[in-house]
Design an enzyme around this catalytic site. Sequence first.
Site, PDB file in Angstrom:
ATOM      1  N   CYS A   4      11.606  -5.619   6.004  1.00  0.00           N
ATOM      2  CA  CYS A   4       9.859  -6.966   6.018  1.00  0.00           C
ATOM      3  C   CYS A   4      11.358  -8.131   7.096  1.00  0.00           C
ATOM      4  CB  CYS A   4       9.397  -7.830   4.642  1.00  0.00           C
ATOM      5  SG  CYS A   4       8.416  -6.033   4.456  1.00  0.00           S
ATOM      6  N   GLU A  54       4.061  -7.699   2.701  1.00  0.00           N
ATOM      7  CA  GLU A  54       4.612  -8.669   4.103  1.00  0.00           C
ATOM      8  C   GLU A  54       3.890  -8.133   5.100  1.00  0.00           C
ATOM      9  OE1 GLU A  54       6.099  -7.670   1.282  1.00  0.00           O
ATOM     10  OE2 GLU A  54       8.041  -9.208   1.034  1.00  0.00           O
ATOM     11  N   ILE A  74       0.918  -1.372  -0.083  1.00  0.00           N
ATOM     12  CA  ILE A  74      -0.099   0.510   0.347  1.00  0.00           C
ATOM     13  C   ILE A  74       0.566   1.439  -0.385  1.00  0.00           C
ATOM     14  CG2 ILE A  74      -1.380   1.394   1.165  1.00  0.00           C
ATOM     15  CD1 ILE A  74      -2.793  -1.500   3.065  1.00  0.00           C
ATOM     16  N   CYS A 108      11.739  -7.250   1.117  1.00  0.00           N
ATOM     17  CA  CYS A 108      12.523  -6.598   1.624  1.00  0.00           C
ATOM     18  C   CYS A 108      13.773  -6.936   3.364  1.00  0.00           C
ATOM     19  CB  CYS A 108      12.379  -5.439   1.437  1.00  0.00           C
ATOM     20  SG  CYS A 108      11.194  -4.331   3.467  1.00  0.00           S
TER      21      CYS A 108
HETATM   22  N1  THU Z   1       7.688  -4.315  -2.007  1.00  0.00           N
HETATM   23  C1  THU Z   1       7.085  -5.449  -0.863  1.00  0.00           C
HETATM   24  O1  THU Z   1       5.103  -5.375  -0.904  1.00  0.00           O
HETATM   25  N2  THU Z   1       7.548  -6.513  -0.750  1.00  0.00           N
HETATM   26  C2  THU Z   1       8.581  -6.585  -0.794  1.00  0.00           C
HETATM   27  O2  THU Z   1       9.240  -6.853   0.407  1.00  0.00           O
HETATM   28  C3  THU Z   1       9.182  -5.796  -1.470  1.00  0.00           C
HETATM   29  C4  THU Z   1       9.256  -4.273  -1.527  1.00  0.00           C
HETATM   30  C5  THU Z   1       6.692  -3.028  -2.290  1.00  0.00           C
HETATM   31  C6  THU Z   1       7.310  -1.463  -1.846  1.00  0.00           C
HETATM   32  C7  THU Z   1       6.759  -1.276  -3.170  1.00  0.00           C
HETATM   33  O3  THU Z   1       5.377  -0.762  -2.885  1.00  0.00           O
HETATM   34  C8  THU Z   1       6.762  -1.970  -3.835  1.00  0.00           C
HETATM   35  O4  THU Z   1       6.631  -3.010  -3.660  1.00  0.00           O
HETATM   36  C9  THU Z   1       8.292  -1.362  -4.314  1.00  0.00           C
HETATM   37  O5  THU Z   1       9.041  -1.120  -3.392  1.00  0.00           O
END
Ligand code: THU
Length: 133
Positions: free
Chosen positions: A93, A55, A43, A90
């Site tokens: 997370c 996550e 989001i 990431c």
């Molecule tokens: N993103 C995630 O939702 N999870 C991750 O572990 C990697 C990155 C999202 C964050 C952002 O909204 C988009 O991916 C690009 O970084």
Amino acid sequence: MTDLELMKAAQKAREYSYSPYSHFSVGAALLTKSGKLYTGCNIENASYPAGNCAERTAIFKAVSEGEREFAALAIVGGKEGETSDFCAPCGICRQVIAEFCPKDFKILLGNEEHYKAFTLEMLLPYTFTSEDL
Ligand code: THU
């Protein structure tokens, strides 16, 4: 619930992604030990750091409803509606997962066609935890 069903739930959750800035949509599906499913999507926000990853959305939904015992997490993501072969969580997370999950916690990465199971320890070795405080 099978690993494939968990991957499919992550892909489904991805449909709700709000990602108008990165155009990178992510879905996560978190299975509790009691068999409940919590899903999440990324989001984003016009103030970029205010956005949240898929996550953490799933984990925070579960924890905020009293769940702290987790069995597995599946993550599916990709740019502009495509599905990446591999969307790794990431660093932030990984750290949040480590707050609630043991070293051998199962994390499924990939897509519905090809996915692979990792342990949390594989993705985040030498973790900083409450035991270090
Ligand atoms: N993103 C995630 O939702 N999870 C991750 O572990 C990697 C990155 C999202 C964050 C952002 O909204 C988009 O991916 C690009 O970084």
